[in-house]
Design a protein around this motif. Sequence first.
Motif, PDB file in Angstrom:
ATOM      1  N   ILE A 237      32.320  65.564  35.173  1.00 44.12           N
ATOM      2  CA  ILE A 237      31.364  65.606  36.281  1.00 44.12           C
ATOM      3  C   ILE A 237      30.134  64.764  35.956  1.00 44.12           C
ATOM      4  N   ALA A 238      29.644  64.874  34.719  1.00 41.24           N
ATOM      5  CA  ALA A 238      28.476  64.080  34.324  1.00 41.24           C
ATOM      6  C   ALA A 238      28.779  62.590  34.395  1.00 41.24           C
ATOM      7  N   ALA A 239      29.983  62.204  33.976  1.00 41.47           N
ATOM      8  CA  ALA A 239      30.363  60.792  34.024  1.00 41.47           C
ATOM      9  C   ALA A 239      30.479  60.301  35.470  1.00 41.47           C
ATOM     10  N   LEU A 240      31.032  61.128  36.346  1.00 41.86           N
ATOM     11  CA  LEU A 240      31.127  60.751  37.759  1.00 41.86           C
ATOM     12  C   LEU A 240      29.740  60.599  38.382  1.00 41.86           C
ATOM     13  N   ASP A 241      28.840  61.500  38.011  1.00 45.65           N
ATOM     14  CA  ASP A 241      27.473  61.425  38.527  1.00 45.65           C
ATOM     15  C   ASP A 241      26.785  60.135  38.068  1.00 45.65           C
ATOM     16  N   ARG A 242      26.987  59.755  36.819  1.00 53.13           N
ATOM     17  CA  ARG A 242      26.389  58.516  36.313  1.00 53.13           C
ATOM     18  C   ARG A 242      26.923  57.286  37.049  1.00 53.13           C
ATOM     19  N   LEU A 243      28.155  57.364  37.518  1.00 49.11           N
ATOM     20  CA  LEU A 243      28.749  56.256  38.263  1.00 49.11           C
ATOM     21  C   LEU A 243      28.306  56.225  39.729  1.00 49.11           C
ATOM     22  N   GLY A 244      27.557  57.250  40.138  1.00 42.67           N
ATOM     23  CA  GLY A 244      27.070  57.298  41.516  1.00 42.67           C
ATOM     24  C   GLY A 244      28.002  57.980  42.492  1.00 42.67           C
ATOM     25  N   CYS A 245      28.966  58.736  41.982  1.00 42.05           N
ATOM     26  CA  CYS A 245      29.880  59.459  42.878  1.00 42.05           C
ATOM     27  C   CYS A 245      29.119  60.503  43.686  1.00 42.05           C
ATOM     28  N   ARG A 246      29.519  60.655  44.929  1.00 42.15           N
ATOM     29  CA  ARG A 246      29.009  61.738  45.761  1.00 42.15           C
ATOM     30  C   ARG A 246      29.844  62.974  45.450  1.00 42.15           C
ATOM     31  N   LEU A 247      29.199  64.012  44.916  1.00 42.64           N
ATOM     32  CA  LEU A 247      29.908  65.175  44.423  1.00 42.64           C
ATOM     33  C   LEU A 247      29.677  66.399  45.302  1.00 42.64           C
ATOM     34  N   ALA A 248      30.613  67.324  45.235  1.00 44.05           N
ATOM     35  CA  ALA A 248      30.491  68.595  45.955  1.00 44.05           C
ATOM     36  C   ALA A 248      31.181  69.680  45.145  1.00 44.05           C
ATOM     37  N   LEU A 249      30.788  70.914  45.392  1.00 47.90           N
ATOM     38  CA  LEU A 249      31.438  72.067  44.773  1.00 47.90           C
ATOM     39  C   LEU A 249      31.949  73.004  45.865  1.00 47.90           C
ATOM     40  N   PRO A 250      33.040  73.737  45.579  1.00 50.21           N
ATOM     41  CA  PRO A 250      33.607  74.637  46.590  1.00 50.21           C
ATOM     42  C   PRO A 250      32.807  75.921  46.750  1.00 50.21           C
ATOM     43  N   VAL A 251      32.909  76.456  47.956  1.00 49.77           N
ATOM     44  CA  VAL A 251      32.294  77.740  48.284  1.00 49.77           C
ATOM     45  C   VAL A 251      33.387  78.645  48.836  1.00 49.77           C
ATOM     46  N   VAL A 252      33.553  79.808  48.229  1.00 50.82           N
ATOM     47  CA  VAL A 252      34.562  80.763  48.681  1.00 50.82           C
ATOM     48  C   VAL A 252      33.984  81.582  49.825  1.00 50.82           C
ATOM     49  N   GLY A 253      34.700  81.594  50.954  1.00 49.53           N
ATOM     50  CA  GLY A 253      34.265  82.362  52.108  1.00 49.53           C
ATOM     51  C   GLY A 253      35.115  83.596  52.307  1.00 49.53           C
ATOM     52  N   ARG A 254      35.518  83.805  53.538  1.00 43.47           N
ATOM     53  CA  ARG A 254      36.323  84.984  53.845  1.00 43.47           C
ATOM     54  C   ARG A 254      37.730  84.867  53.277  1.00 43.47           C
ATOM     55  N   LYS A 255      38.301  86.002  52.935  1.00 41.95           N
ATOM     56  CA  LYS A 255      39.651  86.038  52.408  1.00 41.95           C
ATOM     57  C   LYS A 255      40.628  85.458  53.438  1.00 41.95           C
ATOM     58  N   GLY A 256      41.524  84.608  52.957  1.00 44.54           N
ATOM     59  CA  GLY A 256      42.511  84.015  53.847  1.00 44.54           C
ATOM     60  C   GLY A 256      42.040  82.757  54.540  1.00 44.54           C
ATOM     61  N   HIS A 257      40.831  82.282  54.229  1.00 43.44           N
ATOM     62  CA  HIS A 257      40.287  81.083  54.866  1.00 43.44           C
ATOM     63  C   HIS A 257      40.159  79.964  53.838  1.00 43.44           C
ATOM     64  N   PRO A 258      40.157  78.696  54.306  1.00 42.10           N
ATOM     65  CA  PRO A 258      39.977  77.580  53.372  1.00 42.10           C
ATOM     66  C   PRO A 258      38.596  77.606  52.733  1.00 42.10           C
ATOM     67  N   LEU A 259      38.477  76.913  51.632  1.00 42.37           N
ATOM     68  CA  LEU A 259      37.183  76.719  50.997  1.00 42.37           C
ATOM     69  C   LEU A 259      36.316  75.792  51.839  1.00 42.37           C
ATOM     70  N   THR A 260      35.024  75.922  51.726  1.00 44.48           N
ATOM     71  CA  THR A 260      34.109  74.923  52.256  1.00 44.48           C
ATOM     72  C   THR A 260      33.407  74.269  51.059  1.00 44.48           C
ATOM     73  N   PHE A 261      32.720  73.149  51.318  1.00 49.62           N
ATOM     74  CA  PHE A 261      32.147  72.389  50.215  1.00 49.62           C
ATOM     75  C   PHE A 261      30.705  72.008  50.517  1.00 49.62           C
ATOM     76  N   ARG A 262      29.868  72.138  49.505  1.00 53.36           N
ATOM     77  CA  ARG A 262      28.458  71.782  49.619  1.00 53.36           C
ATOM     78  C   ARG A 262      28.139  70.660  48.636  1.00 53.36           C
ATOM     79  N   PRO A 263      27.296  69.702  49.042  1.00 53.26           N
ATOM     80  CA  PRO A 263      26.912  68.629  48.117  1.00 53.26           C
ATOM     81  C   PRO A 263      26.185  69.190  46.910  1.00 53.26           C
ATOM     82  N   TRP A 264      26.375  68.528  45.784  1.00 58.83           N
ATOM     83  CA  TRP A 264      25.826  69.040  44.531  1.00 58.83           C
ATOM     84  C   TRP A 264      25.771  67.925  43.501  1.00 58.83           C
TER      85      TRP A 264
END
Length: 201
Positions: free
Chosen positions: A65-92
Amino acid sequence: MNDASGKAHLRRLAAARRDRLTAVERQRKAAALAEAAPTIHRLARGGVVSCFSSFGNELDTAPLIAALDRLGCRLALPVVGRKGHPLTFRPWRPGDEMKPGPFGILQPLPERGRVEPSLFLAPLLLFDREGYRLGYGGGFYDRTLQEARSRRKILAIGLAFAEQEFPRVPRESYDQRLDGVLTDEGIVRCQGGGIAHSLPW
């Protein structure tokens, strides 16, 4: 042995494989994984790359992740919501404030908004060369990849120790294949996994 008990056995097997690795081996393998950051950056083609925070004995994703950030990648992490639903993602980015979510895994704050990744880095317990993965049993990534693939072109790449490769992972009709798996020994191009045949590696 039924499917459920068979998968439970394989999860225990995968956990035992990870537990046998020493701290020095884990550090070396995490550093080796980070060497593939330029390839991941190129494959993302300017889109958002979803990462994940390592949990328990998972392969440490922090150097990558640190190497991707140094390269300027736009990163996101998953957020767990309701059971049975897809993940959502927030920039980070590394250093951004986070708070514990379900299962105690850290996730970005709600005010960061949402993004739609074009390249998904997925956790796993076991994988095979057909692109099937064995996860933790919640189905979050299968639902997430299915929903994303129904609307746009994406890439899904698993992150794993090389020791997590398995000859044939059990699969169900709803399982989503990976396009590739990045391990400490390099990138495995998965056969038959969606658009894997067109990947430029």
